[in-house]
Motif scaffolding. Structure first.
Motif, PDB file in Angstrom:
ATOM      1  N   SER A 258       0.914  -1.492  -0.211  1.00  0.00           N
ATOM      2  CA  SER A 258       0.005   0.056   0.100  1.00  0.00           C
ATOM      3  C   SER A 258       0.944   1.258   0.022  1.00  0.00           C
ATOM      4  O   SER A 258       2.084   1.162   0.156  1.00  0.00           O
ATOM      5  CB  SER A 258      -1.015  -0.020   1.125  1.00  0.00           C
TER       6      SER A 258
ATOM      7  N   LYS B  30      -4.152  -2.975  -6.306  1.00  0.00           N
ATOM      8  CA  LYS B  30      -5.455  -2.230  -6.559  1.00  0.00           C
ATOM      9  C   LYS B  30      -5.851  -1.994  -5.104  1.00  0.00           C
ATOM     10  O   LYS B  30      -5.399  -2.576  -4.058  1.00  0.00           O
ATOM     11  CB  LYS B  30      -6.570  -3.586  -7.122  1.00  0.00           C
ATOM     12  N   LYS B  31      -6.811  -1.107  -4.969  1.00  0.00           N
ATOM     13  CA  LYS B  31      -7.330  -0.652  -3.697  1.00  0.00           C
ATOM     14  C   LYS B  31      -8.257  -1.851  -3.011  1.00  0.00           C
ATOM     15  O   LYS B  31      -8.772  -2.440  -3.834  1.00  0.00           O
ATOM     16  CB  LYS B  31      -8.395   0.651  -3.884  1.00  0.00           C
ATOM     17  N   SER B  32      -7.883  -2.230  -1.585  1.00  0.00           N
ATOM     18  CA  SER B  32      -8.431  -3.304  -1.185  1.00  0.00           C
ATOM     19  C   SER B  32      -8.745  -2.820   0.414  1.00  0.00           C
ATOM     20  O   SER B  32      -8.046  -2.204   1.130  1.00  0.00           O
ATOM     21  CB  SER B  32      -7.592  -4.439  -1.045  1.00  0.00           C
ATOM     22  N   LYS B  33      -9.957  -3.206   0.952  1.00  0.00           N
ATOM     23  CA  LYS B  33     -10.185  -2.888   2.532  1.00  0.00           C
ATOM     24  C   LYS B  33      -9.738  -4.061   3.219  1.00  0.00           C
ATOM     25  O   LYS B  33      -9.840  -4.016   4.436  1.00  0.00           O
ATOM     26  CB  LYS B  33     -11.631  -2.627   2.178  1.00  0.00           C
TER      27      LYS B  33
END
Length: 691
Positions: free
Chosen positions: A395, A547-550
């Motif tokens: 990140s 990729k964006k990840s929570k």
């Protein structure tokens, strides 16, 4: 008596606390003092005697003894049980001379040389700056430690002194190993050392503090333990290592294997064999390498060059007798080094379909690995094999660029050459970042801005000189088109002098010429880079953003297709240990497993390692704000070889901040501390030597 020096000893060493002073002449007098004024007044009648003081913290109750603020004959003096805390580690270096006499100038110079070697050794490990002193006949280094007075810490101090004695004592200068007890007394600085007759050749000299840091910073106990761990212990006797009823015959080992000994000397704890050269690098000559035989029967080995500091006696033994301890089928002789390996050129590809007997076994001793010097990572995957490609993801602000900058510096330090492309940072920012990492906290200076540090120009120039010819940064003025970069890489790699390539990061490259679809573009780029690594036998590190990840970041989150991960030989995920990581790792791994890594600042996850089949392996690291380094353990200090370009580097780092103008112009400045004795002393911001 020099009253200023006596006040300094009380102010610095005792920190205005309770001090016991003893006068040793025909009789022994003792006095407990809290006031420097009353101490100095009480000392005046004893100007012809030898005067000492207790430098560790004394229990408050001792002040109520009858010798309060005066000197009296008394049997009740400070004992080890009266010490509450160990405030200082005293290293006492004295020249060898007849008992009961002072030292000549020549003898004292021998002690100074030994003391400077101790100073540099402990500086490079990461010890805080010491108070340095001239004891009259020898020299002292007092390192702030601030430990409880316990049997465990007494043992620790004793072993630290034994290690220093083993490494640095010579026939002409000795490290005193008897000063480990908590209530030890030492010369009161500002008074004279009076041994024997005061003569021209052996004069009575005044003791004095020669250098005191502006801020007293305690050395962490982990660094003391690191030094103590260097004390060899006897090998366990077994059928593999040739130990029988008697001790291992080191003399026969040295003789039978043709190891050249330069000199053989005794020291307090055993015997030292100084070698003609290091056994792991023959260019390390002089007196830089030695084998030690302790009275306990233990055997040690030490080379004082940075690149060989990891080697111990067991490594020496296995070099000459590979099965000395246990049989191991895989010994990586190229681990962390850059041997000259010439590959045979095949004239044809051979049969299309091979039988088992036609397949050549891999000689792993010829494989070249570039170590990370992240200990857990190297133990698990050996290092980064040349001819392979690694993908790094993580990140934003997880530490990817920090890790790769450090990997670049350690590669250069191990003799490899590095080429870097940075699409996010300008060349000047890359340079400043690498300078911080190369310098370490001992050579960085704080600014008035929080958590902002810089490297003084003097040290920065040395770092640049060290990197020149070994580290190359792609000039971003030539653009970011991938096909052009690839062509430039091929041309540069054709010189056959590059070992490691860092591309940070692939998302900053223009990939339009590789197709219209992003996933296909990135797959094509990684495929060509993987082929490039094999063609030119280099290791290529590529940063790919996720990729964006929570949820907890996983390999599937790398932008692009799964082909990128499949093409890579290694995949690493860099995590920053923050609240999100703690929560997500607990959910993914379970709290019992994840909690072990929550004490770190960053975690490198080995998601894939093709060579040894490692995956789902975590390596915890600590982040050091002053240097932007990742550390194996708190207070670790990795020494880069640029320091060898200047043997007189200082570790003095004032506690004050500089103005932005000073930061830009790299000006020299004076301390602003409130320590009273400093007002009367000359101060040089960068001193080369402690005494």
């Amino acid at each position: 008596m020099d009253e200023t020096q006596v006040r300094m000893a009380v102010d610095v060493i005792k920190n205005n606390g309770l001090v016991e002073v003893r006068i040793i002449g025909d009789k022994v007098y003792s006095g407990y003092f809290k006031s420097a004024d009353s101490l100095i007044e009480a000392l005046k009648p004893f100007s012809r005697d030898n005067i000492y003081f207790v430098f560790n913290d004394i229990a408050e109750g001792c002040y109520d003894r009858k010798q309060q603020e005066c000197f009296q004959l008394s049997k009740n003096t400070t004992s080890d049980a009266d010490i509450t805390n160990r405030r200082w580690l005293l290293i006492d270096i004295d020249p060898t001379r007849p008992t009961g006499v002072g030292a000549t100038d020549e003898e004292k110079a021998e002690a100074r040389d030994a003391g400077l070697k101790v100073y540099k050794f402990l500086r490079d490990i990461g010890f805080s700056s010491p108070v340095s002193a001239d004891s009259g006949n020898g020299f002292h280094l007092l390192y702030p430690i601030f430990l409880k007075n316990s049997d465990e810490n007494t043992k620790l101090i004793r072993e630290v002194l034994q290690v220093l004695d083993m490494f640095f004592s010579t026939p002409k200068a000795q490290i005193d190993t008897t000063v480990f007890n908590a209530s030890r007394i030492t010369k009161l600085y500002g008074t004279f050392a009076r041994k024997g007759k005061d003569s021209k050749d052996r004069p009575h000299r005044e003791s004095r503090i020669t250098k005191a840091p502006d801020e007293i910073k305690p050395t962490d106990i982990s660094l003391l333990k690191k030094v103590a761990a260097m004390l060899p212990v006897p090998d366990e006797r077994n059928r593999w290592n040739s130990y029988g009823a008697d001790r291992f015959d080191i003399d026969n080992f040295i003789s039978s294997h043709g190891i050249k000994v330069r000199e053989r000397t005794k020291y307090a704890g055993g015997e030292k064999y100084v070698l003609e050269h290091c056994l792991f690098d023959h260019t390390h000559t002089g007196k830089d390498a030695a084998i030690f035989r302790l009275d306990s029967g233990a055997i040690g080995y030490k080379c004082f060059h940075n690149s060989c500091s990891q080697y111990r006696w067991q490594d020496v033994r296995k070099m000459f007798e590979p099965r000395a301890y246990e049989y191991s089928p895989h010994r990586h002789s190229a681990y962390g080094t850059k041997p000259e390996v010439k590959k045979a050129q095949k004239e044809d590809k051979g049969e299309k379909f091979l039988e088992m007997s036609e397949i050549q076994d891999i000689d792993r001793s010829n494989l070249v690995y570039v170590r990370s010097h992240f200990d857990e990572l190297d133990r698990k995957i050996i290092g980064f094999m040349k001819g392979e490609l690694s993908i790094w993801t993580g990140s934003s602000s997880s530490g990817k660029s920090t890790v790769l900058g450090q990997l670049s510096l350690t590669a250069v330090n191990d003799g490899f050459n590095v080429l870097m492309y940075s699409g996010e940072l300008t060349p000047s920012r890359v340079k400043n970042w690498l300078r911080l990492q190369a310098a370490g906290r001992q050579f960085t200076m704080a600014t008035e801005n929080e958590n902002r540090f810089y490297v003084p120009k003097r040290h920065g120039v040395l770092i640049d000189k060290w990197l020149d010819g070994h580290f190359f940064l792609y000039n971003n003025d030539y653009g970011s088109e991938y096909t052009q970069l690839l062509a430039d890489l091929r041309e540069r790699l054709g010189k056959k002098d590059i070992d490691v390539v860092v591309l940070d990061n692939i998302m900053t490259l223009e990939l339009d010429e590789l197709g219209n679809e992003m996933n296909a573009q990135q797959t094509s780029a990684v495929k060509s880079l993987s082929a490039l690594a094999k063609e030119f036998d280099v290791h290529i590190h590529v940063v790919a953003h996720p990729k964006k990840s929570k949820a907890l970041l996983r390999p599937d989150d790398i932008s692009g297709t799964g082909n990128i991960r499949n093409l890579a030989d290694n995949v690493f995920i860099v995590h920053r240990v923050n609240n999100d990581y703690i929560r997500q790792s607990n959910e993914y791994f379970g709290e019992a497993v994840a909690s072990h890594y929550h004490k770190f600042h960053n975690v490198i996850e080995v998601a894939k390692n093709r060579d040894l089949g490692v995956q789902d392996y975590m390596v915890g690291l600590y982040f050091e704000i002053e240097s932007k380094r990742m550390l194996n353990e708190p207070f670790e200090n990795f020494v880069y070889n640029w320091q060898e370009l200047d043997s007189g580097l200082s570790v003095a780092t004032p506690k004050f901040n500089t103005s932005e103008e000073q930061f830009k112009n790299d000006l020299s400045f004076a301390p602003t501390g409130n320590t009273s004795f400093m007002n009367d002393l000359p101060f040089t911001p960068i001193e080369k030597l402690p005494f």
